[in-house]
Design a protein around this motif. Sequence first.
Motif, mmCIF file in Angstrom:
data_model
loop_
_atom_site.group_PDB
_atom_site.id
_atom_site.type_symbol
_atom_site.label_atom_id
_atom_site.label_comp_id
_atom_site.label_asym_id
_atom_site.label_seq_id
_atom_site.Cartn_x
_atom_site.Cartn_y
_atom_site.Cartn_z
ATOM 1 N N GLU A 52 0.850 -1.193 0.000
ATOM 2 C CA GLU A 52 0.000 0.000 0.000
ATOM 3 C C GLU A 52 0.880 1.235 0.000
ATOM 4 O O GLU A 52 1.990 1.205 0.541
ATOM 5 N N LYS A 53 0.380 2.317 -0.610
ATOM 6 C CA LYS A 53 1.138 3.572 -0.606
ATOM 7 C C LYS A 53 0.741 4.414 0.594
ATOM 8 O O LYS A 53 -0.438 4.414 0.984
ATOM 9 N N GLY A 54 1.688 5.115 1.180
ATOM 10 C CA GLY A 54 1.367 5.971 2.314
ATOM 11 C C GLY A 54 2.640 6.336 3.057
ATOM 12 O O GLY A 54 3.733 5.927 2.658
ATOM 13 N N TYR A 55 2.494 7.117 4.088
ATOM 14 C CA TYR A 55 3.666 7.604 4.823
ATOM 15 C C TYR A 55 3.899 6.784 6.083
ATOM 16 O O TYR A 55 2.952 6.370 6.755
ATOM 17 N N ILE A 56 5.160 6.556 6.385
ATOM 18 C CA ILE A 56 5.559 5.716 7.513
ATOM 19 C C ILE A 56 6.337 6.533 8.544
ATOM 20 O O ILE A 56 5.985 6.589 9.721
ATOM 21 N N TYR A 57 7.414 7.169 8.026
ATOM 22 C CA TYR A 57 8.417 7.800 8.899
ATOM 23 C C TYR A 57 9.129 8.843 8.035
ATOM 24 O O TYR A 57 9.441 8.561 6.869
ATOM 25 N N THR A 58 9.362 10.038 8.553
ATOM 26 C CA THR A 58 9.759 11.153 7.704
ATOM 27 C C THR A 58 11.103 10.946 6.984
ATOM 28 O O THR A 58 11.279 11.458 5.893
ATOM 29 N N ARG A 59 12.028 10.190 7.567
ATOM 30 C CA ARG A 59 13.272 9.921 6.810
ATOM 31 C C ARG A 59 12.971 9.188 5.508
ATOM 32 O O ARG A 59 13.675 9.329 4.519
ATOM 33 N N MET A 60 11.879 8.398 5.497
ATOM 34 C CA MET A 60 11.540 7.592 4.322
ATOM 35 C C MET A 60 10.576 8.314 3.374
ATOM 36 O O MET A 60 10.433 7.908 2.216
ATOM 37 N N GLY A 61 9.914 9.340 3.841
ATOM 38 C CA GLY A 61 8.963 10.052 2.996
ATOM 39 C C GLY A 61 8.045 10.914 3.823
ATOM 40 O O GLY A 61 7.654 10.527 4.929
ATOM 41 N N ASN A 62 7.722 12.106 3.283
ATOM 42 C CA ASN A 62 6.911 13.086 4.017
ATOM 43 C C ASN A 62 6.248 13.974 2.962
ATOM 44 O O ASN A 62 6.902 14.355 1.986
ATOM 45 N N PRO A 63 4.966 14.302 3.106
ATOM 46 C CA PRO A 63 4.282 15.064 2.049
ATOM 47 C C PRO A 63 4.943 16.406 1.720
ATOM 48 O O PRO A 63 5.009 16.790 0.550
ATOM 49 N N THR A 64 5.431 17.135 2.718
ATOM 50 C CA THR A 64 6.047 18.444 2.437
ATOM 51 C C THR A 64 7.364 18.254 1.685
ATOM 52 O O THR A 64 7.688 19.014 0.766
ATOM 53 N N VAL A 65 8.103 17.221 2.089
ATOM 54 C CA VAL A 65 9.362 16.914 1.398
ATOM 55 C C VAL A 65 9.062 16.514 -0.051
ATOM 56 O O VAL A 65 9.731 16.948 -0.991
ATOM 57 N N GLU A 66 8.015 15.718 -0.225
ATOM 58 C CA GLU A 66 7.650 15.281 -1.581
ATOM 59 C C GLU A 66 7.315 16.459 -2.483
ATOM 60 O O GLU A 66 7.559 16.414 -3.686
ATOM 61 N N GLY A 67 6.742 17.516 -1.906
ATOM 62 C CA GLY A 67 6.400 18.699 -2.698
ATOM 63 C C GLY A 67 7.626 19.296 -3.360
ATOM 64 O O GLY A 67 7.640 19.554 -4.569
ATOM 65 N N VAL A 68 8.682 19.482 -2.594
ATOM 66 C CA VAL A 68 9.886 20.097 -3.180
ATOM 67 C C VAL A 68 10.609 19.097 -4.084
ATOM 68 O O VAL A 68 11.173 19.469 -5.110
#
Length: 394
Positions: A52-68
Amino acid sequence: MDDIRKRSKDTQCVHASLMEDANGAVVPPIYQTSTFKFRNADHGAALFAGREKGYIYTRMGNPTVEGVEKAVAVLEGGYAGIGCGSGMAALHLAFASILRAGDHVVCSESVYGPVVGLLNVQFSNFDIDVSFVDTSDLEAVKAAMTPKTKLVHVETPGNPTLVITDLAAMAKIAHEGGAKMTVDNTFMSPVLQRPLEHGADMVIHSMTKFLNGHADVVAGMVVVKDEDAYRLVRGMSNAFGGTIDPFNSFLVARGIKTLAIRVQRHNESGKKVAAFLDTHPKVESVMYPGLESHPGHDVHAKQADGPGGLISFELTGGLEAGKVLMDSVKLCVLAVSLGGVETLIQHPAAMTHASMGPEGRRQAGITDGLVRISVGIEDVGEIIADLEQGLEKV
Ligand code: LCS
């Protein structure tokens, strides 16, 4: 919004970091959280397993980080971006994802000083050899390639001598030799130059500079061109952990919205300041790809949409004269870094390129008298007047 990738750079700068938001926020919120709650145990397990797609932990992915990350990937015409805590972290990540023990690297000799140390000291600890060459000389590059060469790394224009490398010719040499080509596009930004279009395999940015543009963030980015490279680099990024954080991602995404108009101004003012310095009697030589006298002028014009805001120059009075100028300016700020809204002036031999040592600088053509200026977006008449009054004191 329809396909952002088909839009102009001006529009991409404004819209590329925007994402759908449940509350309709026009500006993506700052997800200042280290971790994300799972709906239940099965959901958590499915996220970890990639079912499944989604966020787990910010080192691995974060919506604000994904924006940039998305914004820079769109602007560079790449598949995806991997945000890093600094430009040096991005260089380390890109190099480490390509290189293995026993490999050899061909690197532009005109690069940001600490990159020389990164390869010569840190990567050599892992049995990696490096040759620094004048990458404006294609024959020298061909001569430096060995069967072990797995990476060709280029900065064009190079820091601080503004040496120009032919990106398409360089990519051909690298690929024929079985190597990947990485390009540090910090000096140009994707508004002026997009190395993937010329055959590069990865693009690296110090987002500390033009992308953020306001001298209040240290951050970096690696842009890759396909899914395989993305998996490799993202995996390494998770393991090394040198990631960008949500707040800095927010600031850089905000900076990128005005990147196109800022770069236009840096470019126009850069040309005027270079023309002023070029005719000044106390200036011995000016290195700026916008000047027809620059040996890389034609190659640069072929692969980039403008010369940018970085200028290096040497005074007839050498080092002492340069110091007087740097101590006399009133508007230009005596500080390292570049690409921000304010004009910065600095002395590469004693500052950004001090760590290379005298022999490394001699090989790279960085003389003791060289002064580098990053032309900001202030009134260009006032920038020139400031340099003029400083030069009068020399
Ligand atoms: N690449 C280039 C072309 C740079 O100019 C710099 C920093 C870096 C990478 C490293 O990025 P950072 O880790 O600092 O975000 N250049 C600097 C300079 O010329 N003056 O101060 C820093």
